[in-house]
Design a protein around this motif. Structure first.
Motif, short mmCIF file in Angstrom:
data_model
loop_
_atom_site.label_atom_id
_atom_site.label_comp_id
_atom_site.label_asym_id
_atom_site.label_seq_id
_atom_site.Cartn_x
_atom_site.Cartn_y
_atom_site.Cartn_z
N GLU A 165 0.72 -1.45 -0.08
CA GLU A 165 -0.04 0.08 0.01
C GLU A 165 0.99 1.20 -0.19
N ALA A 166 2.14 1.37 0.33
CA ALA A 166 2.85 2.19 -0.02
C ALA A 166 3.17 2.18 -1.32
N ALA A 167 3.59 4.00 -1.71
CA ALA A 167 4.40 4.26 -3.12
C ALA A 167 5.83 4.41 -2.87
N VAL A 168 6.59 4.30 -1.79
CA VAL A 168 8.08 3.96 -1.57
C VAL A 168 8.18 2.51 -0.55
N ASP B 70 -10.17 13.38 14.60
CA ASP B 70 -11.66 13.77 13.96
C ASP B 70 -11.76 12.70 12.38
N ALA B 71 -12.94 12.42 12.50
CA ALA B 71 -13.15 11.37 11.92
C ALA B 71 -13.00 11.35 10.58
N ASP B 72 -14.07 12.77 10.40
CA ASP B 72 -13.49 13.25 8.84
C ASP B 72 -12.16 13.46 8.56
N VAL B 73 -11.25 13.83 9.60
CA VAL B 73 -9.65 13.92 8.93
C VAL B 73 -9.32 12.48 8.34
N VAL B 74 -9.67 11.34 9.31
CA VAL B 74 -9.56 10.06 9.28
C VAL B 74 -10.54 9.50 7.75
N MET B 75 -11.27 9.85 7.64
CA MET B 75 -11.63 9.35 6.26
C MET B 75 -11.04 10.31 5.26
N ARG B 76 -10.89 11.47 5.52
CA ARG B 76 -10.42 11.89 4.25
C ARG B 76 -8.72 11.65 4.08
N PHE B 77 -8.17 11.12 4.92
CA PHE B 77 -6.81 10.77 5.33
C PHE B 77 -7.23 9.47 4.45
N LEU B 78 -7.36 8.52 4.58
CA LEU B 78 -7.35 7.32 4.20
C LEU B 78 -8.33 7.64 2.20
N ARG B 79 -9.33 7.98 2.25
CA ARG B 79 -10.07 8.46 0.81
C ARG B 79 -8.77 9.08 0.13
N GLU B 80 -8.06 9.75 0.53
CA GLU B 80 -7.13 10.59 0.10
C GLU B 80 -5.79 10.16 -0.41
N ARG B 81 -5.65 8.91 0.31
CA ARG B 81 -4.41 8.13 0.55
C ARG B 81 -3.55 7.81 -1.37
N SER B 82 -4.46 7.58 -2.10
CA SER B 82 -3.99 7.43 -3.55
C SER B 82 -3.44 8.60 -4.49
N THR C 91 5.34 11.80 -1.04
CA THR C 91 4.77 11.28 0.34
C THR C 91 5.02 9.60 0.39
N ARG C 92 5.54 9.55 1.36
CA ARG C 92 6.19 7.79 1.06
C ARG C 92 4.73 6.71 1.11
N ASP C 93 4.29 7.00 2.31
CA ASP C 93 3.52 6.07 2.89
C ASP C 93 3.16 7.44 4.01
#
Ligand SMILES: Nc1ncnc2c1ncn2[C@@H]1O[C@H](COP(=O)(O)OP(=O)(O)OP(=O)(O)O)[C@@H](O)[C@H]1O
Length: 563
Positions: free
Chosen positions: A34-37, A57-69, A82-84
């Motif tokens: 799942e890591a880019a590097v 903040d649940a919103d932040v966590v969700m966005r964090f995961l959503r925007e991961r890619s 951003t590596r991971d």
């Protein structure tokens, strides 16, 4: 050393910002798919551990995961990779490439303003990074010198834009509704200050402020309060310093246009800045000079700027500041923008979003009549809260400048301090073609090359590991009761210089007095302990001899005066 996930170990803090603390860290084992590097065990990385306020903040966590890619795929030679992303319990962390070099804010403070050519070339590379991210639909939203790291390598120094997506993560409805202000007041675009819809043009505005700061040493709009600064973004025109050549000023003005639709695209900004850098030097050909003078024609706006997605349920943007900026009256705003505690108001401590997608945006800060009987006149207004948060954010952003010397890794790493580039004048100077000629002769480079003119010789970075105890992980907040805000730690007093008395202090009274004292003591020592008395054949004491000389000299002067 504290582990982050199973793959990384935090070693020492590198700096602290408004959204978290950045640590030097070491990879323990190869990261998963799942890591880019994936990285190698033992590799050094930088890890930004987001503040617990964000991590909770649940919103932040969700966005964090959503925007991961999105965050992981953003690669460009002028973007810190951003590596991971690590989500572990209450901890949210971004694993990045470690950049060996100072940030631009620090560099500017230590080395003074850039020449117009160097500033144009550096900003052109930042514009390149923005062009790549905007093409990918990612808007930075917090462009400022502190978010530009200067990477040193064998070729010189390259600006690397960091903190992509952080402003967006921090733009959580829960946070926005209550305290937080996304962006740093000195760099906030008018439309963001007013809460109007934002596009990639906000980054161009940030680039314009940054460019202005590079050539003058300070951002164009300042004020005693964040509100004052925001107000200037809305209505004041930047003052043109005498050091800025015409073509560069054209670029700055276009970037700082209050109307986002008139700002250039990032691609055109990069092109325009390179044309300016080419055309304001003395080795410029007539064609290059003409191209620089006509730079305005290159600065075409982006026909389809990348929009900043609105946070679901975020505050009604029009309520941040009245759109009628000219007639803005903070008192009037205060009287109509009051949080009523209505059901639409987010509970900042609630872990799960409460129906945010369907929330009526106007319910966040619903307007109430000025004489609302239910309103508590002593309660701070949401806008005041936002302003205070903005000011805090600015202060927090500076925090790494005021860390305890034992805590501040930057103070313990003099190797990271870079020498003033050869061609950079210590202070802004009057621009003239002759001067530009001089600048070019001192080593500025033509278009297309790395701007090594602002790149001092690379220095070997030697870390001094001093593992720090990592703070205990944040506690989950109680779902119903608002958690008491932790008292802000008093800001550390500004560190005084280790050498408060400038010696010899030209123009400094203390320095002069100190110098006289030293001369007096030195001459007394010579008088007493050297054979000087024998040579001039006297047995008088030092003070007696001085008095004699004084009488003789004043006698001469008296005679001269009498004549
Ligand atoms: N990838 C990195 N490599 C090396 N040092 C870094 C890296 N990222 C950040 N730093 C250091 O950490 C400091 C703090 O970074 P951070 O992004 O938290 O600060 P900031 O930009 O002032 O904060 P914010 O954007 O949250 O307001 C930077 O000024 C820089 O010195």
């Amino acid at each position: 050393m504290r582990p982050v996930g199973s793959k990384y170990l935090l070693e020492e803090p590198l700096g602290r910002g408004a959204t978290g603390t950045v640590w030097r860290a070491r990879q323990r084992e190869t990261a998963g798919a799942e890591a880019a590097v994936a990285g190698q065990p033992g590799e050094t990385v930088a890890i930004k551990v987001l503040k617990e306020e964000l991590a909770n903040d649940a919103d932040v966590v969700m966005r964090f995961l959503r925007e991961r890619s999105v965050l992981l795929r953003l690669t460009h030679q002028n973007i810190v990779r951003t590596r991971d992303l690590v989500v572990e319990g209450d901890l949210l962390a971004l694993v990045m490439d470690l950049v060996d070099g100072p940030d631009l804010h620090r560099y500017l403070r230590e080395n003074g303003p850039f020449t117009p050519v160097a500033a144009a070339l550096l900003t052109a590379q930042i514009a390149d990074a923005l062009a790549a991210s905007h093409a990918d639909g990612v808007v930075h939203r917090d462009l400022k010198p502190a978010n530009v790291l200067l990477k040193q390598d064998a070729e010189g120094m390259h600006p690397m834009l960091t903190d992509f997506g952080i402003a967006r993560l921090a733009d959580s409805p829960g946070l926005t509704r209550t305290q937080e202000f996304v962006g740093t007041p000195a760099y906030v675009a008018p439309e963001s200050a007013e809460g109007r819809p934002q596009t990639s043009a906000v980054d161009i505005y940030g680039a314009g402020i940054l460019l202005y700061e590079l050539v003058t040493g300070r951002p164009p709009f300042a004020g005693g309060s964040a509100l004052e600064v925001l107000h200037q973004h809305l209505s004041a025109e930047p003052r043109r310093p005498s050091t800025v050549p015409d073509p560069l000023w054209t670029v700055i003005e276009r970037c700082l246009d209050k109307n986002p639709d008139r700002r250039p695209s990032a691609v055109n900004l990069a092109r325009g800045l390179r044309a300016v850098a080419d055309g304001v030097g003395v080795h410029s050909t007539p064609a290059q000079i003409a191209a620089a003078e006509g730079v305005g024609a290159l600065l075409m706006p982006d026909p389809s700027p990348a929009p900043v997605p609105e946070a679901p349920g975020a505050a009604d943007p029009t309520q941040v500041l009245p759109s009628n900026a000219g007639a803005y009256d903070p008192n009037a705003a205060t009287s109509v923008m009051r949080s009523t505690g209505a059901p639409g108001d987010a509970d900042p401590t609630s872990v799960l979003p409460n129906n945010r997608g369907a929330a009526d945006p106007t319910a966040v800060m619903p307007p109430v009549p000025p004489n609302d009987p239910g309103a508590d006149p002593n309660e701070p207004h949401p806008w005041q809260n936002q302003m205070r948060a903005a000011r805090d954010r600015n202060e927090q952003t500076q925090v790494h400048s005021y860390l305890d010397p034992d805590q501040d890794p930057l103070r313990r790493r003099p190797q990271r301090q870079v020498a003033r580039p050869q061609q950079q004048p210590p202070h802004p100077q009057q621009y003239s073609p002759q001067q530009q000629r001089g600048q070019q002769q001192r080593g500025q480079q033509p278009r297309g090359q790395r701007p090594q003119q602002y790149a001092p010789a690379p220095q070997q970075y030697q870390p001094q590991h001093q593992p720090q105890q990592y703070a205990a992980p944040p506690q989950a907040p109680q779902p119903q009761q608002p958690a008491p805000r932790p008292a802000r730690e008093p800001r550390q007093p500004r560190q005084r210089s280790a050498n408060p008395m400038k010696i010899p202090g030209l123009g400094c009274l203390k320095g002069c007095l100190f110098t006289i004292l030293i001369l007096f003591v030195a001459s007394w020592l010579v008088w007493e302990f050297s054979p000087l008395q024998d040579w001039i054949g006297t047995t008088k004491g030092y003070w007696e001899q001085l008095t004699d000389w004084y009488d003789t000299v004043s006698g001469w002067v008296g005679k001269l005066g009498g004549n």
